[in-house]
Design a protein around this motif. Structure first.
Motif, PDB file in Angstrom:
ATOM      1  N   VAL A 104     -14.512  10.240   6.137  1.00 50.16           N
ATOM      2  CA  VAL A 104     -13.954  10.301   4.787  1.00 50.16           C
ATOM      3  C   VAL A 104     -12.814   9.290   4.645  1.00 50.16           C
ATOM      4  CG1 VAL A 104     -12.611  11.732   3.189  1.00 50.16           C
ATOM      5  CG2 VAL A 104     -14.662  12.662   4.277  1.00 50.16           C
ATOM      6  N   GLN A 105     -11.958   9.202   5.654  1.00 48.69           N
ATOM      7  CA  GLN A 105     -10.860   8.240   5.619  1.00 48.69           C
ATOM      8  C   GLN A 105     -11.384   6.807   5.565  1.00 48.69           C
ATOM      9  OE1 GLN A 105      -8.970   9.632   9.237  1.00 48.69           O
ATOM     10  NE2 GLN A 105      -7.267  10.549   8.081  1.00 48.69           N
ATOM     11  N   GLN A 106     -12.380   6.517   6.376  1.00 54.43           N
ATOM     12  CA  GLN A 106     -12.922   5.153   6.412  1.00 54.43           C
ATOM     13  C   GLN A 106     -13.621   4.788   5.105  1.00 54.43           C
ATOM     14  OE1 GLN A 106     -15.244   5.728   9.922  1.00 54.43           O
ATOM     15  NE2 GLN A 106     -13.581   5.186  11.312  1.00 54.43           N
ATOM     16  N   GLN A 107     -14.359   5.742   4.533  1.00 56.73           N
ATOM     17  CA  GLN A 107     -14.989   5.479   3.240  1.00 56.73           C
ATOM     18  C   GLN A 107     -13.932   5.246   2.154  1.00 56.73           C
ATOM     19  OE1 GLN A 107     -18.666   8.094   2.326  1.00 56.73           O
ATOM     20  NE2 GLN A 107     -17.590   9.199   3.948  1.00 56.73           N
ATOM     21  N   SER A 108     -12.861   6.012   2.210  1.00 57.82           N
ATOM     22  CA  SER A 108     -11.775   5.856   1.231  1.00 57.82           C
ATOM     23  C   SER A 108     -11.214   4.445   1.264  1.00 57.82           C
ATOM     24  CB  SER A 108     -10.658   6.867   1.508  1.00 57.82           C
ATOM     25  OG  SER A 108     -11.138   8.192   1.462  1.00 57.82           O
TER      26      SER A 108
ATOM     27  N   SER B 178      -3.083   2.612  -3.779  1.00 51.67           N
ATOM     28  CA  SER B 178      -2.636   3.921  -3.307  1.00 51.67           C
ATOM     29  C   SER B 178      -3.832   4.848  -3.129  1.00 51.67           C
ATOM     30  CB  SER B 178      -1.622   4.546  -4.278  1.00 51.67           C
ATOM     31  OG  SER B 178      -2.212   4.754  -5.546  1.00 51.67           O
ATOM     32  N   ILE B 179      -3.715   5.746  -2.149  1.00 47.17           N
ATOM     33  CA  ILE B 179      -4.798   6.683  -1.830  1.00 47.17           C
ATOM     34  C   ILE B 179      -4.208   8.055  -1.571  1.00 47.17           C
ATOM     35  CG2 ILE B 179      -6.716   7.211  -0.276  1.00 47.17           C
ATOM     36  CD1 ILE B 179      -6.785   4.277   0.528  1.00 47.17           C
ATOM     37  N   SER B 180      -4.806   9.086  -2.167  1.00 49.37           N
ATOM     38  CA  SER B 180      -4.425  10.472  -1.881  1.00 49.37           C
ATOM     39  C   SER B 180      -5.680  11.326  -1.959  1.00 49.37           C
ATOM     40  CB  SER B 180      -3.383  10.967  -2.882  1.00 49.37           C
ATOM     41  OG  SER B 180      -2.953  12.277  -2.555  1.00 49.37           O
ATOM     42  N   GLY B 181      -5.855  12.232  -1.003  1.00 51.25           N
ATOM     43  CA  GLY B 181      -7.072  13.031  -1.021  1.00 51.25           C
ATOM     44  C   GLY B 181      -7.070  14.127   0.008  1.00 51.25           C
ATOM     45  N   ILE B 182      -8.221  14.752   0.142  1.00 46.37           N
ATOM     46  CA  ILE B 182      -8.418  15.839   1.113  1.00 46.37           C
ATOM     47  C   ILE B 182      -9.477  15.371   2.094  1.00 46.37           C
ATOM     48  CG2 ILE B 182      -8.965  18.278   1.428  1.00 46.37           C
ATOM     49  CD1 ILE B 182      -8.362  18.584  -1.635  1.00 46.37           C
TER      50      ILE B 182
ATOM     51  N   PHE C 149       0.828  -1.203   0.000  1.00 47.10           N
ATOM     52  CA  PHE C 149       0.000   0.000   0.000  1.00 47.10           C
ATOM     53  C   PHE C 149       0.863   1.254   0.000  1.00 47.10           C
ATOM     54  CE2 PHE C 149      -2.522  -3.049   2.728  1.00 47.10           C
ATOM     55  CZ  PHE C 149      -3.363  -3.449   1.698  1.00 47.10           C
ATOM     56  N   ALA C 150       0.304   2.308  -0.593  1.00 40.26           N
ATOM     57  CA  ALA C 150       0.901   3.641  -0.508  1.00 40.26           C
ATOM     58  C   ALA C 150      -0.220   4.592  -0.121  1.00 40.26           C
ATOM     59  CB  ALA C 150       1.514   4.043  -1.841  1.00 40.26           C
ATOM     60  N   GLU C 151      -0.123   5.204   1.058  1.00 43.75           N
ATOM     61  CA  GLU C 151      -1.229   6.012   1.583  1.00 43.75           C
ATOM     62  C   GLU C 151      -0.791   7.440   1.867  1.00 43.75           C
ATOM     63  OE1 GLU C 151      -3.894   4.067   4.471  1.00 43.75           O
ATOM     64  OE2 GLU C 151      -2.416   2.441   4.523  1.00 43.75           O
ATOM     65  N   SER C 152      -1.705   8.354   1.635  1.00 40.87           N
ATOM     66  CA  SER C 152      -1.480   9.743   2.009  1.00 40.87           C
ATOM     67  C   SER C 152      -2.552  10.173   3.016  1.00 40.87           C
ATOM     68  CB  SER C 152      -1.491  10.647   0.775  1.00 40.87           C
ATOM     69  OG  SER C 152      -1.155  11.975   1.131  1.00 40.87           O
ATOM     70  N   CYS C 153      -3.748  10.543   2.541  1.00 39.15           N
ATOM     71  CA  CYS C 153      -4.764  11.105   3.438  1.00 39.15           C
ATOM     72  C   CYS C 153      -5.293  10.093   4.446  1.00 39.15           C
ATOM     73  CB  CYS C 153      -5.918  11.705   2.634  1.00 39.15           C
ATOM     74  SG  CYS C 153      -6.895  10.502   1.712  1.00 39.15           S
TER      75      CYS C 153
ATOM     76  N   GLY D 104     -13.187  16.125   0.822  1.00 41.26           N
ATOM     77  CA  GLY D 104     -13.876  14.895   0.446  1.00 41.26           C
ATOM     78  C   GLY D 104     -13.473  14.373  -0.918  1.00 41.26           C
ATOM     79  N   THR D 105     -12.597  15.125  -1.601  1.00 42.94           N
ATOM     80  CA  THR D 105     -12.072  14.647  -2.881  1.00 42.94           C
ATOM     81  C   THR D 105     -10.940  13.662  -2.606  1.00 42.94           C
ATOM     82  OG1 THR D 105     -12.574  16.751  -3.968  1.00 42.94           O
ATOM     83  CG2 THR D 105     -10.984  15.305  -5.056  1.00 42.94           C
ATOM     84  N   VAL D 106     -11.111  12.438  -3.087  1.00 42.88           N
ATOM     85  CA  VAL D 106     -10.119  11.387  -2.842  1.00 42.88           C
ATOM     86  C   VAL D 106      -9.883  10.623  -4.145  1.00 42.88           C
ATOM     87  CG1 VAL D 106      -9.576   9.278  -1.559  1.00 42.88           C
ATOM     88  CG2 VAL D 106     -10.808  11.145  -0.420  1.00 42.88           C
ATOM     89  N   TYR D 107      -8.623  10.330  -4.421  1.00 43.89           N
ATOM     90  CA  TYR D 107      -8.266   9.509  -5.575  1.00 43.89           C
ATOM     91  C   TYR D 107      -7.703   8.176  -5.077  1.00 43.89           C
ATOM     92  CZ  TYR D 107      -8.808  13.515  -8.699  1.00 43.89           C
ATOM     93  OH  TYR D 107      -9.322  14.571  -9.411  1.00 43.89           O
ATOM     94  N   VAL D 108      -8.099   7.107  -5.739  1.00 43.73           N
ATOM     95  CA  VAL D 108      -7.622   5.772  -5.385  1.00 43.73           C
ATOM     96  C   VAL D 108      -7.108   5.090  -6.646  1.00 43.73           C
ATOM     97  CG1 VAL D 108      -8.225   3.508  -4.436  1.00 43.73           C
ATOM     98  CG2 VAL D 108      -9.315   5.579  -3.520  1.00 43.73           C
ATOM     99  N   SER D 109      -5.977   4.422  -6.528  1.00 37.05           N
ATOM    100  CA  SER D 109      -5.432   3.623  -7.626  1.00 37.05           C
ATOM    101  C   SER D 109      -5.211   2.194  -7.136  1.00 37.05           C
ATOM    102  CB  SER D 109      -4.103   4.201  -8.120  1.00 37.05           C
ATOM    103  OG  SER D 109      -3.506   3.346  -9.086  1.00 37.05           O
TER     104      SER D 109
END
Length: 365
Positions: A344-348, A301-305, A226-230, A318-323
């Motif tokens: 938001v984190q849990q939904q991501s 991977s996850i990155s978002g606000i 995994f690669a995580e940001s937000c 609430g904008t989140v990108y997932v790959s």
């Protein structure tokens, strides 16, 4: 058929203020028992406890009472007063003499139509044996890429055929959790087999999705990273809190800053500058970088606000990108999520897990 409800009573200040201890107790009970219909907290000094216990013992319900070792015999005295019993010493415990079953730190008391399991638990200890047996048979099924109304229309007739009750809950868009409960003559295994035949690439029978993924990856000898940001490691925790994670998880990189995304994951500075850290292009390079450094079979991977601040006009909170990526395929999604930072984190995380499953249906379905 009348279903006895299960009530949980947590008696002691530590169960109110010690959150990890409380969560451990509830988690262990949920593993051993049916659905907990209510959870009630009492402080040691609460004078209303006697009246509450008196009322509960005169119902047709089941109770699990968890208290501290210090107050274990006090609870026993209250129960004896209500039931007209006396406490005796059994296995170094003072417990009501009418207790039908008992083990270290736990006893079962049947009174009229109620059944009560009393246990003592303190911090940094193993949880005692739950002696309350559950008659209801249950299972969990996860359905993807269907709406709730369609799921009920397809699965309700099958549930009726096999004498079952189903409850459908929407976890996130495109992911339904279906709780299956057996009635008197129910057959859950036949229901799951029929439902799987009807929806072969959409349905998974599993109580825990991370455990299911761990089992599938382990069986096929595959690894994930995994690669995580937000989400700050939350996706990783969803897996590592389950047994067997070490067999399939290569590692995880939490890269909050652009510098760490570049240095650890090999995200191009030009990509970050042109598209921003919260973008489809960046999460794509993050998942690629995670695969390069770990040589895993799958990466996410996850990155978002996540919020509650930091949004902009074109990228609101609430904008989140997932790959998600395998050796052969990759897919990126932009999410528009609502809620506070934690939700938001849990939904991501849930969306990331869903995307992983759908990326390789042959392996996971």
């Amino acid at each position: 058929m009348l279903i006895m409800k299960l009530h949980l009573l947590l008696i002691g200040n530590k169960f109110i203020y010690n959150t990890p201890l409380r969560e451990y107790v509830i988690r262990k009970i949920e593993q051993k028992t049916d659905f907990i219909h209510s959870i009630t907290f009492f402080k040691e000094s609460d004078n209303s406890l006697f009246l509450y216990l008196d009322k509960e013992l005169n119902t047709k319900n089941r109770q699990i009472i968890v208290t501290t070792k210090q107050h274990f015999s006090t609870i026993g005295k209250l129960l004896c007063t209500i039931t007209g019993d006396n406490q005796i010493l059994k296995e170094d415990m003072l417990i009501p003499s009418n207790s039908s079953v008992f083990e270290d730190g736990s006893y079962l008391l049947e009174y009229r139509d109620s059944i009560t399991n009393v246990l003592h638990m303190d911090e940094m200890q193993m949880f005692p044996e739950v002696l309350l047996s559950m008659e209801d048979s249950k299972a969990a099924v996860h359905l993807f890429e269907e709406d709730k109304e369609s799921a009920m229309a397809m699965l309700s007739p099958i549930a009726q055929m096999y004498d079952l009750k189903i409850d459908v809950v929407n976890l996130i868009d495109g992911w339904l959790r279906i709780d299956v409960r057996s009635k008197k003559y129910g057959n859950i295994s036949k229901f799951i087999a029929s439902a799987k035949q009807l929806l072969p690439n959409k349905l998974i029978a599993a109580s825990s999705m991370p455990s299911y993924i761990i089992e599938k990856l382990s069986a096929s000898g595959k690894k994930i990273s995994f690669a995580e940001s937000c989400t700050g490691g939350l996706l990783t925790y969803y897996f590592t809190k389950h047994n067997g994670a070490s067999k399939v998880l290569e590692g995880s990189l939490v890269t909050y800053s652009n510098t760490m995304k570049e240095n650890w994951l090999g995200v191009h500075g030009k990509t970050l500058q042109e598209y921003g850290a919260v973008s489809s292009e960046v999460v794509m390079e993050m998942s690629e970088g995670a695969m390069n450094v770990s040589n895993a079979d799958y990466t996410v991977s996850i990155s978002g606000i996540a919020g509650d601040t930091g949004g902009a006009l074109y990228k609101p909170v609430g904008t989140v990108y997932v790959s998600v990526r395998s050796k052969e395929h990759h897919k990126e999604s932009r999410l528009h999520l609502n809620g506070d930072r934690n939700y938001v984190q849990q939904q991501s995380v849930l969306f990331a897990i869903k995307m992983l499953l759908l990326l390789d249906k042959e392996t996971f379905f």
